[in-house]
Scaffold this active site. Structure first.
Site, PDB file in Angstrom:
ATOM      1  N   SER A   1     115.067  10.197  97.619  1.00  0.00           N
ATOM      2  CA  SER A   1     113.928   9.300  97.427  1.00  0.00           C
ATOM      3  C   SER A   1     113.561   9.199  95.951  1.00  0.00           C
ATOM      4  CB  SER A   1     112.712   9.814  98.191  1.00  0.00           C
ATOM      5  OG  SER A   1     113.082  10.355  99.405  1.00  0.00           O
ATOM      6  N   PHE A   2     113.829  10.248  95.195  1.00  0.00           N
ATOM      7  CA  PHE A   2     113.393  10.251  93.801  1.00  0.00           C
ATOM      8  C   PHE A   2     114.543  10.493  92.835  1.00  0.00           C
ATOM      9  CE2 PHE A   2     110.329  11.997  96.703  1.00  0.00           C
ATOM     10  CZ  PHE A   2     109.349  11.037  96.596  1.00  0.00           C
TER      11      PHE A   2
ATOM     12  N   LYS B   1     122.058  15.390  89.049  1.00  0.00           N
ATOM     13  CA  LYS B   1     120.939  14.715  89.707  1.00  0.00           C
ATOM     14  C   LYS B   1     120.058  14.127  88.613  1.00  0.00           C
ATOM     15  CE  LYS B   1     117.371  16.200  92.968  1.00  0.00           C
ATOM     16  NZ  LYS B   1     117.191  17.054  94.131  1.00  0.00           N
TER      17      LYS B   1
ATOM     18  N   TYR C   1     129.041  20.991  92.248  1.00  0.00           N
ATOM     19  CA  TYR C   1     129.455  19.797  92.983  1.00  0.00           C
ATOM     20  C   TYR C   1     129.990  20.199  94.361  1.00  0.00           C
ATOM     21  CZ  TYR C   1     132.393  15.827  94.306  1.00  0.00           C
ATOM     22  OH  TYR C   1     132.978  14.795  94.988  1.00  0.00           O
ATOM     23  N   ALA C   2     129.359  19.688  95.386  1.00  0.00           N
ATOM     24  CA  ALA C   2     129.830  19.958  96.758  1.00  0.00           C
ATOM     25  C   ALA C   2     130.677  18.773  97.195  1.00  0.00           C
ATOM     26  CB  ALA C   2     128.629  20.148  97.681  1.00  0.00           C
TER      27      ALA C   2
ATOM     28  N   ASP D   1     112.962  23.906 104.183  1.00  0.00           N
ATOM     29  CA  ASP D   1     113.476  22.606 104.645  1.00  0.00           C
ATOM     30  C   ASP D   1     114.971  22.728 104.975  1.00  0.00           C
ATOM     31  OD1 ASP D   1     113.409  19.978 105.397  1.00  0.00           O
ATOM     32  OD2 ASP D   1     113.481  19.168 103.363  1.00  0.00           O
TER      33      ASP D   1
ATOM     34  N   GLU E   1     121.473  18.441 106.819  1.00  0.00           N
ATOM     35  CA  GLU E   1     121.579  17.547 105.651  1.00  0.00           C
ATOM     36  C   GLU E   1     121.498  18.294 104.332  1.00  0.00           C
ATOM     37  OE1 GLU E   1     118.553  14.678 105.321  1.00  0.00           O
ATOM     38  OE2 GLU E   1     119.357  13.489 106.943  1.00  0.00           O
TER      39      GLU E   1
ATOM     40  N   ASP F   1     118.651  21.444  97.901  1.00  0.00           N
ATOM     41  CA  ASP F   1     117.314  20.867  98.081  1.00  0.00           C
ATOM     42  C   ASP F   1     116.211  21.926  98.176  1.00  0.00           C
ATOM     43  OD1 ASP F   1     115.269  19.153  98.344  1.00  0.00           O
ATOM     44  OD2 ASP F   1     115.966  18.163 100.152  1.00  0.00           O
TER      45      ASP F   1
END
Ligand code: ATP
Length: 487
Positions: free
Chosen positions: A33-34, A52, A104-105, A148, A152, A166
Site C-alpha cells: 500500500s505504501f 523497498k 531478495y526472496a 501479522d 503472504e 513485513d
C-alpha cells in the site's frame, strides 16, 4: 538451535551507506500500500537484493511514519543471525524517497504456493512449520512479536527456505509487560494484523503477546495442510465473531497429527497455547508428535512442494540488466508519484443486507432474469454487456504496467466480466473466463484474478475485494462446476 549465521564479509561491506546509484534497478517484484519493491543488483558486488522504495510524502500524508520506523527499528534489532527472517542490509534516502535494501526472496510468497498446489503435503506442512517454529523462537527470544504472521508475509528464498517479512506491525515487547499492554490499548481503534489471522485476545482486549503469534501459527498450519483458512467470512465482523467463538471446522481427511497440533494452538486463552509456558526454544512444540523424526538442529533441505516444483529457473538477472543505468529512472519514478496521487478511500465494512449477502448470485429464475433485464435497460452500462444480465457492477482500479486505471467492472451471466472506462464511456475489454480462472483476495482492497495467460491486479477502492472474489467464484462454480459441486 541458533539458526545459521549469514553474516559474512560481503554483508559487512554493504552496511556502509549506499545511494540509489549503487544499484541497478530491475523489475517491480511487488507493491504494497505504501511501497514499491524492486529487484536490484549491487553495482559493485553483483549481488541481488529486494529494494523497498517508499515515497516520503505518501507516508507522511497517510500517517504511516510510525509503521515505517517500526519496521526499520525491528529489523535493526533482529540483525542478521536468522536465515528465516528478512535481513535489512542497508537503508538510505534521497529528498523524496526512503530505500530499504532487503534479502531478495526469489520464489514468491507461501500464499501463492498454497493456491498453486491447493494444499501442502504432510511432509511440506511439517517442514515449513518447523522452519516457522525456529523463526518464532528467534523472534521471541529478541522480544519481538510479529503480530501479522500469515502466508503472504512468508516468502521463499532461492532454495525454498522461508523468509518472514513485513515487520511494520511488529511490537518490541517491553520488559514491563503491563506497560506494553497499555501501549496496545492506546491503539485500540487502529487494527493491527489481518482479520483472518488475528488472535482473540487482540480482538477482545487489544492485547498481543508472543502467544498471539502462536495463534497465527495455528492458522497458517491449518491453511498449509488444507488450502483453506480456518476463519473466513464475508466481512471482518463475521470473521471476528467466528474467532471469538472458536468456530472453525477441519475439512474431511485433515491429517490427525496436524489437527492435534492446530487444536493446541487455536486456544482462546493465550496462556494455554502449546509452547507458551516455555521460554524459547519452544520445547513443548518441538516435542509434539507432528514433529516426530524432525531434527530441529538440522532440518535438511526442504521437501519439494510438488513433483514439478523445481526452483523456478531465474530470468530475473535479465530483468535487472535491462535497466543498465544505476538508480531509479523516470518511468519508475512516475509509478511512485502516481501511487501518491491515488485517491484516499477509507475501507468500509460490508453492508449488504443479510438476506442479500447469503443468496448465491446465480440463483435466479428465468422470470427474474427477464424482469431484471427490463430494468437494466435504464442502466448506462447496459450498452456494453450485450443482452447479458448484470449480476454485479462496481468501480475497480485495474493495474497494468505503470498505471492503475479506474474501470467499471460488470459481472454478468454468460459468464462475462467486462470493464468499461467510466469517464469516456468506452468499452475496454473483458477478463476471459475458463475453468482455470481463479480469484485471490490479498486484503480487503486488493484482489487478483488469475487466468492461464495473465494475472489481473485489481483494487476495490471501497474495500469490497472479498465480496468481488466471492461473487466471481459463485459465477465460476455455476458455469464450471467441479466434480464435488456436481455430486
Ligand atoms: P502492505 O503494505 O499493503 O501490507 P506489503 O506489506 O506486502 O503490503 P511490502 O512489504 O512493501 O508490502 O511488499 C510488497 C510486495 O513485494 C510483497 O507482497 C511481496 O510480493 C514483495 N516483496 C516484499 N519484500 C520482498 C523481498 N524481500 N523479496 C521478494 N519480494 C518481496
Amino acid at each position: 538451535m541458533t539458526p545459521p549465521n549469514n553474516s559474512s564479509q560481503e554483508t559487512q561491506e554493504i552496511i556502509k551507506k549506499k545511494t540509489p546509484s549503487d544499484f541497478i534497478f530491475g523489475k517491480v517484484i511487488g507493491e504494497g500500500s505504501f511501497s514499491t519493491v524492486y529487484l536490484a543488483k549491487d553495482v559493485q558486488t553483483n549481488k541481488e537484493f529486494a529494494i523497498k522504495v517508499l515515497e516520503k510524502a505518501h507516508i507522511i500524508r497517510e500517517k504511516k511514519t510510525e509503521y515505517v520506523m517500526r519496521e526499520k527499528e525491528v529489523l535493526r534489532i533482529l540483525g542478521n543471525p536468522c536465515q528465516y527472517i528478512v535481513q535489512l542490509y542497508s537503508t538510505f534516502q534521497d529528498s523524496s524517497r526512503l530505500y530499504f535494501v532487503l534479502t531478495y526472496a526469489r520464489n514468491g510468497d507461501m500464499c501463492k504456493h498454497i493456491n498453486l498446489y491447493k494444499k501442502f503435503s504432510f511432509e511440506c506442512t511439517r517442514y515449513y512449520t518447523s522452519e516457522l517454529v525456529l523463526a518464532l523462537e528467534y523472534l521471541h527470544s529478541k522480544n519481538i512479536i510479529h503480530r501479522d504472521l500469515k502466508p503472504e508475509n512468508i516468502l521463499f528464498d532461492q532454495n525454498f527456505h522461508i523468509i518472514i517479512t513485513d515487520f511494520g506491525s511488529a511490537k518490541i515487547q517491553e520488559k514491563n509487560e503491563e506497560k506494553s499492554i497499555e501501549t496496545d490499548k492506546k491503539r485500540k481503534n487502529s487494527f493491527v494484523g489481518t482479520a483472518q489471522f488475528v488472535s482473540p485476545e487482540m480482538l477482545q482486549e487489544c492485547k498481543s503477546t508472543k502467544a498471539s503469534d502462536l495463534w497465527a501459527l495455528g492458522c497458517i498450519v491449518f491453511q498449509m495442510s488444507s488450502g483453506q483458512m480456518p476463519f473466513t467470512g464475508g466481512s471482518e465482523y463475521l470473521i471476528f465473531q467466528k474467532i471469538l467463538k472458536l468456530e472453525y471446522k477441519f475439512p474431511d481427511g485433515f491429517n490427525e497429527r496436524v489437527k492435534d497440533f492446530v487444536e493446541k494452538l487455536l486456544v482462546i486463552e493465550p496462556n494455554k497455547r502449546l509452547g507458551v509456558s516455555d521460554s524459547t526454544p519452544y520445547s513443548e512444540i518441538r516435542q509434539h508428535e507432528m514433529f516426530h523424526g524432525i531434527d530441529f538442529n538440522n532440518l535438511g533441505p526442504p521437501p519439494k512442494l510438488s513433483d514439478t516444483s523445481e526452483p523456478i529457473s531465474s530470468d530475473e538477472a535479465d530483468d535487472v540488466s535491462l535497466n543498465l543505468e544505476p538508480g531509479l529512472d523516470s518511468e519508475k519514478v512516475s509509478r511512485l508519484v502516481l501511487k501518491d496521487m491515488l485517491p484516499d478511500v477509507p475501507i468500509k465494512p460490508m453492508n449488504r443486507k443479510k438476506s442479500e449477502a447469503s443468496r448465491n448470485l446465480t440463483e435466479i429464475s428465468q422470470d427474474e432474469i427477464e424482469s431484471r433485464l427490463q430494468t437494466q435497460k435504464n442502466n448506462p452500462y447496459n450498452a456494453f454487456v450485450g443482452n447479458n444480465l448484470i449480476l454485479k457492477q462496481g468501480l475497480i482500479d485495474k493495474r497494468k504496467g505503470l498505471f492503475p486505471r479506474r474501470r467499471m467492472f460488470l459481472l454478468t451471466l454468460g459468464p462475462h466480466l467486462y470493464y468499461v472506462d467510466p469517464v469516456t464511456m468506452t468499452f475496454k475489454g473483458e477478463i476471459p473466463w475458463s475453468k482455470e480462472l481463479r480469484t485471490e483476495a490479498k486484503n480487503f482492497k486488493t484482489f487478483f484474478i488469475h487466468t492461464p495467460n495473465r494475472k489481473y491486479y485489481l483494487e476495490d477502492p471501497d474495500g469490497y475485494a472479498l465480496e468481488w472474489c466471492k461473487c466471481i467464484d459463485q459465477v465460476k462454480d455455476h458455469y464450471f462446476p467441479t466434480k464435488q459441486d456436481q455430486s
